[in-house]
Design a protein around this motif. Structure first.
Motif, PDB file in Angstrom:
ATOM      1  N   ALA A  84       0.743  -1.188  -0.079  1.00 19.70           N
ATOM      2  CA  ALA A  84      -0.090   0.012  -0.001  1.00 19.70           C
ATOM      3  C   ALA A  84       0.895   1.413  -0.029  1.00 19.70           C
ATOM      4  CB  ALA A  84      -0.843  -0.084   1.145  1.00 19.70           C
ATOM      5  N   ALA A  85       2.191   1.143   0.233  1.00 20.48           N
ATOM      6  CA  ALA A  85       3.112   2.246   0.478  1.00 20.48           C
ATOM      7  C   ALA A  85       3.191   2.827  -0.872  1.00 20.48           C
ATOM      8  CB  ALA A  85       4.295   2.157   1.153  1.00 20.48           C
ATOM      9  N   GLU A  86       3.424   4.221  -1.082  1.00 20.33           N
ATOM     10  CA  GLU A  86       3.726   4.880  -2.176  1.00 20.33           C
ATOM     11  C   GLU A  86       4.972   5.578  -2.428  1.00 20.33           C
ATOM     12  OE1 GLU A  86       0.408   7.489  -2.296  1.00 20.33           O
ATOM     13  OE2 GLU A  86      -1.025   6.014  -2.730  1.00 20.33           O
ATOM     14  N   GLY A  87       5.816   5.303  -1.519  1.00 22.86           N
ATOM     15  CA  GLY A  87       7.346   6.178  -1.189  1.00 22.86           C
ATOM     16  C   GLY A  87       8.250   5.376  -2.305  1.00 22.86           C
ATOM     17  N   THR A  88       9.296   6.291  -2.820  1.00 18.86           N
ATOM     18  CA  THR A  88      10.373   5.543  -3.175  1.00 18.86           C
ATOM     19  C   THR A  88      11.247   4.950  -2.398  1.00 18.86           C
ATOM     20  OG1 THR A  88      10.541   7.752  -4.757  1.00 18.86           O
ATOM     21  CG2 THR A  88      12.464   6.472  -4.614  1.00 18.86           C
ATOM     22  N   TYR A  89      11.274   5.084  -0.963  1.00 22.58           N
ATOM     23  CA  TYR A  89      11.873   4.267  -0.185  1.00 22.58           C
ATOM     24  C   TYR A  89      10.871   3.752   0.556  1.00 22.58           C
ATOM     25  CZ  TYR A  89      16.610   4.965  -1.819  1.00 22.58           C
ATOM     26  OH  TYR A  89      17.617   4.938  -2.875  1.00 22.58           O
ATOM     27  N   MET A  90      10.801   2.614   1.346  1.00 20.25           N
ATOM     28  CA  MET A  90       9.846   2.039   2.350  1.00 20.25           C
ATOM     29  C   MET A  90      10.636   1.696   3.545  1.00 20.25           C
ATOM     30  SD  MET A  90       7.421  -0.040  -0.538  1.00 20.25           S
ATOM     31  CE  MET A  90       8.664  -1.091  -0.347  1.00 20.25           C
ATOM     32  N   PHE A  91      10.291   2.083   4.781  1.00 19.30           N
ATOM     33  CA  PHE A  91      11.047   1.909   5.885  1.00 19.30           C
ATOM     34  C   PHE A  91      10.011   1.325   7.012  1.00 19.30           C
ATOM     35  CE2 PHE A  91      12.604   2.882  10.157  1.00 19.30           C
ATOM     36  CZ  PHE A  91      13.974   2.613   9.903  1.00 19.30           C
ATOM     37  N   LEU A  92      10.471  -0.021   7.050  1.00 20.68           N
ATOM     38  CA  LEU A  92       9.685  -0.790   7.972  1.00 20.68           C
ATOM     39  C   LEU A  92       9.995  -0.446   9.542  1.00 20.68           C
ATOM     40  CD1 LEU A  92       8.102  -3.241   8.870  1.00 20.68           C
ATOM     41  CD2 LEU A  92      10.174  -4.810   8.919  1.00 20.68           C
ATOM     42  N   ASP A 105      18.087   8.474   9.373  1.00 22.62           N
ATOM     43  CA  ASP A 105      19.076   9.181   8.737  1.00 22.62           C
ATOM     44  C   ASP A 105      20.131   8.007   8.531  1.00 22.62           C
ATOM     45  OD1 ASP A 105      17.932  11.605   8.942  1.00 22.62           O
ATOM     46  OD2 ASP A 105      19.241  12.380  10.418  1.00 22.62           O
ATOM     47  N   ARG A 106      20.436   7.138   9.054  1.00 23.71           N
ATOM     48  CA  ARG A 106      21.378   6.220   8.992  1.00 23.71           C
ATOM     49  C   ARG A 106      21.357   5.294   7.687  1.00 23.71           C
ATOM     50  NH1 ARG A 106      23.618   4.227  15.032  1.00 23.71           N
ATOM     51  NH2 ARG A 106      23.854   6.310  15.819  1.00 23.71           N
ATOM     52  N   PHE A 107      20.042   5.036   7.575  1.00 22.85           N
ATOM     53  CA  PHE A 107      19.458   4.243   6.401  1.00 22.85           C
ATOM     54  C   PHE A 107      19.497   4.941   4.981  1.00 22.85           C
ATOM     55  CE2 PHE A 107      17.909   2.345  10.246  1.00 22.85           C
ATOM     56  CZ  PHE A 107      17.813   0.937  10.047  1.00 22.85           C
ATOM     57  N   LEU A 108      19.184   6.266   4.999  1.00 20.77           N
ATOM     58  CA  LEU A 108      19.057   7.016   3.872  1.00 20.77           C
ATOM     59  C   LEU A 108      20.541   7.682   3.524  1.00 20.77           C
ATOM     60  CD1 LEU A 108      15.657   8.806   4.504  1.00 20.77           C
ATOM     61  CD2 LEU A 108      15.867   6.621   3.230  1.00 20.77           C
ATOM     62  N   LEU A 110      24.856   7.968   3.337  1.00 17.82           N
ATOM     63  CA  LEU A 110      26.027   7.041   2.684  1.00 17.82           C
ATOM     64  C   LEU A 110      26.128   5.846   3.441  1.00 17.82           C
ATOM     65  CD1 LEU A 110      28.583  10.026   2.030  1.00 17.82           C
ATOM     66  CD2 LEU A 110      26.929   8.968   0.339  1.00 17.82           C
ATOM     67  N   GLU A 111      25.854   5.886   4.799  1.00 15.63           N
ATOM     68  CA  GLU A 111      25.905   4.553   5.359  1.00 15.63           C
ATOM     69  C   GLU A 111      25.002   3.454   4.877  1.00 15.63           C
ATOM     70  OE1 GLU A 111      26.429   4.370  10.021  1.00 15.63           O
ATOM     71  OE2 GLU A 111      25.834   6.533   9.608  1.00 15.63           O
ATOM     72  N   GLY A 112      23.764   3.838   4.513  1.00 15.39           N
ATOM     73  CA  GLY A 112      22.876   2.851   3.926  1.00 15.39           C
ATOM     74  C   GLY A 112      22.232   3.291   2.583  1.00 15.39           C
ATOM     75  N   GLY A 113      22.126   4.410   2.344  1.00 13.92           N
ATOM     76  CA  GLY A 113      21.468   4.846   1.117  1.00 13.92           C
ATOM     77  C   GLY A 113      22.321   4.158  -0.137  1.00 13.92           C
ATOM     78  N   GLY A 114      21.382   3.834  -1.048  1.00 14.05           N
ATOM     79  CA  GLY A 114      21.805   3.268  -2.362  1.00 14.05           C
ATOM     80  C   GLY A 114      21.731   1.715  -2.486  1.00 14.05           C
ATOM     81  N   ALA A 115      21.585   1.077  -1.227  1.00 16.25           N
ATOM     82  CA  ALA A 115      21.466  -0.356  -1.320  1.00 16.25           C
ATOM     83  C   ALA A 115      19.827  -0.569  -1.659  1.00 16.25           C
ATOM     84  CB  ALA A 115      21.618  -1.037  -0.066  1.00 16.25           C
ATOM     85  N   ASP A 116      19.427  -1.812  -2.182  1.00 16.88           N
ATOM     86  CA  ASP A 116      18.208  -1.929  -2.451  1.00 16.88           C
ATOM     87  C   ASP A 116      17.353  -2.408  -0.962  1.00 16.88           C
ATOM     88  OD1 ASP A 116      17.949  -2.427  -5.338  1.00 16.88           O
ATOM     89  OD2 ASP A 116      19.717  -3.549  -4.962  1.00 16.88           O
ATOM     90  N   CYS A 164      14.963  -0.802   5.585  1.00 19.73           N
ATOM     91  CA  CYS A 164      14.583   0.233   4.512  1.00 19.73           C
ATOM     92  C   CYS A 164      14.817  -0.571   3.234  1.00 19.73           C
ATOM     93  CB  CYS A 164      15.511   1.445   4.476  1.00 19.73           C
ATOM     94  SG  CYS A 164      14.846   2.742   3.462  1.00 19.73           S
ATOM     95  N   PHE A 165      13.765  -0.201   2.386  1.00 18.99           N
ATOM     96  CA  PHE A 165      13.395  -1.000   1.037  1.00 18.99           C
ATOM     97  C   PHE A 165      13.392  -0.016  -0.088  1.00 18.99           C
ATOM     98  CE2 PHE A 165      11.825  -3.498   4.278  1.00 18.99           C
ATOM     99  CZ  PHE A 165      12.235  -4.843   4.006  1.00 18.99           C
ATOM    100  N   ARG A 166      14.097   0.004  -1.268  1.00 21.72           N
ATOM    101  CA  ARG A 166      13.987   0.664  -2.314  1.00 21.72           C
ATOM    102  C   ARG A 166      12.755   0.164  -3.162  1.00 21.72           C
ATOM    103  NH1 ARG A 166      17.524   3.547  -5.898  1.00 21.72           N
ATOM    104  NH2 ARG A 166      19.326   2.679  -4.328  1.00 21.72           N
ATOM    105  N   ALA A 167      11.702   0.819  -3.346  1.00 24.67           N
ATOM    106  CA  ALA A 167      10.368   0.273  -3.712  1.00 24.67           C
ATOM    107  C   ALA A 167      10.678  -0.232  -5.214  1.00 24.67           C
ATOM    108  CB  ALA A 167       9.380   1.491  -3.742  1.00 24.67           C
ATOM    109  N   GLU A 168      11.363   0.497  -5.869  1.00 25.58           N
ATOM    110  CA  GLU A 168      11.455  -0.079  -7.438  1.00 25.58           C
ATOM    111  C   GLU A 168      12.000  -1.569  -7.456  1.00 25.58           C
ATOM    112  OE1 GLU A 168      13.516   1.714 -11.483  1.00 25.58           O
ATOM    113  OE2 GLU A 168      14.252   2.373  -9.552  1.00 25.58           O
TER     114      GLU A 168
END
Length: 236
Positions: A84-92, A105-108, A110-116, A164-168
């Motif tokens: 149901a989520a509509e975001g580019t990233y989905m955070f559980l 912030d740590r997920f989004l 350079l520490e975590g950003g970019g990963a699927d 954190c999940f990259r929706a695409e």
């Protein structure tokens, strides 16, 4: 309508004692961020006042949605919330908010950003486990050892409730998800590995909270059986 950058998905079952405080903290934090966002609460058929409290919160605040579901388990609530989520990233986000919300912030970053998929970890250098009883820690580490041995070598903490999940790239995983109990994380991460997606861990601070819905012996046995099923049914 513009797609939000971040969807925070909160599965909830009988969380009337803390859901309001959790929503207040999450909403307040997100309201001060520069990106667009939404909060999706997936109520797993609660029989207390959880759904009513969330509904009232939705009427008082913008950016919050409630999904009212039949009770089938945490994995079910997470699956429906993610779809149901509509975001580019989905955070559980666990309803007990045992990780300080500021650490999103740590997920989004350079520490975590970019990963699927970015997995919050209580076992990396720099992680902190605060107030956890020794018996609970030993049981958790034993289960994670089994998961690494049977299904997910290299991931130290599959069961942390903050991911954190990259929706695409990851929505197809939730569409294929079959486990609705507590082992759903293992199934999602296993499918992600098989699909060649990047899974990264990031250190977090984790505070032990009373009121866990996990029943230690019964749920541990059910989760072990589910992990074995994942290994046999998805290995090909």
């Amino acid at each position: 309508m513009t797609q939000p950058y971040l969807s925070v998905v909160i599965p909830a079952y009988n969380e009337e004692s803390r859901i309001e405080a959790t929503l207040e903290q999450v909403h307040s934090y997100l309201s001060h961020q520069s990106y667009s966002w939404e909060i999706v609460v997936a109520d797993d058929g609660s029989i207390d006042s959880t759904a009513r409290l969330v509904s009232e919160f939705c009427q008082e605040r913008t950016g919050v949605r409630l999904l009212t579901l039949v009770h089938r388990g945490k994995g079910w609530a997470v699956q429906q919330g993610m779809l149901a989520a509509e975001g580019t990233y989905m955070f559980l986000c666990d309803a007990d908010l045992s990780m300080p919300i500021e650490q999103i912030d740590r997920f989004l970053s350079l520490e975590g950003g970019g990963a699927d998929i970015t997995v919050g970890s209580r076992e990396l250098a720099g992680s902190r486990r605060i107030g956890e009883p020794g018996r609970r820690h030993v049981m958790g580490r034993g289960f994670n050892w089994m998961i690494r041995a049977l299904a997910l070598p290299g991931i130290r903490d599959t069961q942390c409730g903050f991911k954190c999940f990259r929706a695409e790239t990851t929505l197809p995983l939730f569409e294929r998800q079959t486990l609705w109990g507590f082992a759903f994380d293992v199934e999602i991460l296993y499918m992600a590995r098989k699909a060649g997606l990047e899974v990264r861990e990031v250190a977090i601070d984790w505070h032990y909270r009373e009121g866990s819905k996990v029943r230690p012996l019964r749920d541990a046995l059910a989760m072990a059986w589910d992990v074995l099923k994942i290994r046999w049914e998805l290995r090909g």
